[in-house]
Motif scaffolding. Structure first.
Motif, PDB file in Angstrom:
ATOM      1  N   GLN A  56       0.815  -1.206   0.000  1.00  0.00           N
ATOM      2  CA  GLN A  56       0.000   0.000   0.000  1.00  0.00           C
ATOM      3  C   GLN A  56       0.853   1.262   0.000  1.00  0.00           C
ATOM      4  O   GLN A  56       0.370   2.344  -0.342  1.00  0.00           O
ATOM      5  N   LYS A  90       0.928   2.935  -3.406  1.00  0.00           N
ATOM      6  CA  LYS A  90      -0.259   3.729  -3.719  1.00  0.00           C
ATOM      7  C   LYS A  90      -0.255   5.032  -2.919  1.00  0.00           C
ATOM      8  O   LYS A  90      -0.667   6.085  -3.419  1.00  0.00           O
ATOM      9  N   LEU A  91       0.230   4.955  -1.685  1.00  0.00           N
ATOM     10  CA  LEU A  91       0.301   6.145  -0.849  1.00  0.00           C
ATOM     11  C   LEU A  91       1.218   7.196  -1.455  1.00  0.00           C
ATOM     12  O   LEU A  91       0.935   8.391  -1.419  1.00  0.00           O
ATOM     13  N   LEU A  92       2.312   6.712  -2.046  1.00  0.00           N
ATOM     14  CA  LEU A  92       3.263   7.611  -2.677  1.00  0.00           C
ATOM     15  C   LEU A  92       2.842   7.996  -4.080  1.00  0.00           C
ATOM     16  O   LEU A  92       3.535   8.754  -4.757  1.00  0.00           O
ATOM     17  N   LYS A  93       1.714   7.423  -4.498  1.00  0.00           N
ATOM     18  CA  LYS A  93       1.184   7.682  -5.841  1.00  0.00           C
ATOM     19  C   LYS A  93       2.202   7.302  -6.925  1.00  0.00           C
ATOM     20  O   LYS A  93       2.410   8.001  -7.901  1.00  0.00           O
ATOM     21  N   LEU A  94       2.821   6.143  -6.660  1.00  0.00           N
ATOM     22  CA  LEU A  94       3.787   5.610  -7.619  1.00  0.00           C
ATOM     23  C   LEU A  94       3.130   4.475  -8.401  1.00  0.00           C
ATOM     24  O   LEU A  94       2.239   3.797  -7.890  1.00  0.00           O
ATOM     25  N   PRO A  95       3.580   4.202  -9.610  1.00  0.00           N
ATOM     26  CA  PRO A  95       2.966   3.132 -10.426  1.00  0.00           C
ATOM     27  C   PRO A  95       3.270   1.764  -9.827  1.00  0.00           C
ATOM     28  O   PRO A  95       4.228   1.597  -9.109  1.00  0.00           O
TER      29      PRO A  95
END
Length: 213
Positions: free
Chosen positions: A205, A208-213
């Motif tokens: 998760q 997703k938190l870091l908004k990475l692919p």
């Protein structure tokens, strides 16, 4: 940067086995791992409290602590494993050009053998133990030392941990903080009271938190 026990690795089976062996030597009944697991994040203090219901103020605490350390050193790499998804997370971070490291309160005499026993840690850019600096978490100095070794400002770092002292240390160091709620947490912990910048219930998760692919 990550805490070690309860965040990257599940060391509860070895810690529990070490202190339970002390009970058995004293003709006390063996206890299940589920009894010890919630106390794992508190290290020797937590394990000895779970096994013998004593605190550091007890007259025999220091002797029992050293006995526990000896027992743990003999078995500390037998059952300890990375948490599920941790290897995949670290590979993903490296693929994105991100460096990662460890900041733990575990003493170097335990941290080094454990990290050397797992290929997982070969790519760590920094490993800070509980006795690397004069202070341990929740003091910010271990995290600040890690950022110095990485030549990064603390504001460019993120710290992930499963204990309130991890979040306190990260905030005091000026880093963003993430509470790993899949870790040990302890009994009666209300993670929301830690005021971390975010929470994750599984390692992946974090991407997703870091908004990475």
């Amino acid at each position: 940067m990550f805490d070690l026990d309860g965040t990257l690795i599940d060391s509860a089976p070895d810690l529990g086995a070490a202190v339970d062996a002390m009970r058995v030597r004293r003709n006390l009944p063996s206890l299940l791992l589920s009894h010890y697991r919630p106390h794992t994040g508190a290290g020797a203090r937590g394990m000895l409290h779970a096994a013998f219901d004593i605190t550091p103020q007890h007259a025999e605490y220091e002797l029992l602590k050293e006995e526990f350390f000896t027992a743990y050193r003999e078995c500390m790499t037998q059952r300890t494993r990375p948490f599920e998804e941790v290897p995949e997370l670290l590979v993903a971070l490296l693929a994105l050009g991100m460096r990662w490291g460890v900041v733990t309160n575990k003493a170097q005499r335990f941290t080094v053998p454990i990290t050397q026993s797992m290929a997982l840690f070969d790519t760590a850019a920094v490993v800070i133990s509980g006795d690397t600096t004069p202070h341990a978490k929740p003091h910010p100095e271990p995290l600040l030392e890690a950022s110095r070794r990485l030549a990064l400002p603390p504001s460019a770092c993120l710290y992930v941990g499963d204990d309130e002292r991890d979040i306190r240390a990260g905030k005091a160091a000026g880093m963003r903080t993430v509470a790993a709620t899949y870790g040990y947490l302890g009994t009666g912990s209300d993670v929301t009271e830690w005021c971390a910048d975010a929470e994750i219930s599984s390692p992946m998760q974090l991407l997703k938190l870091l908004k990475l692919p």
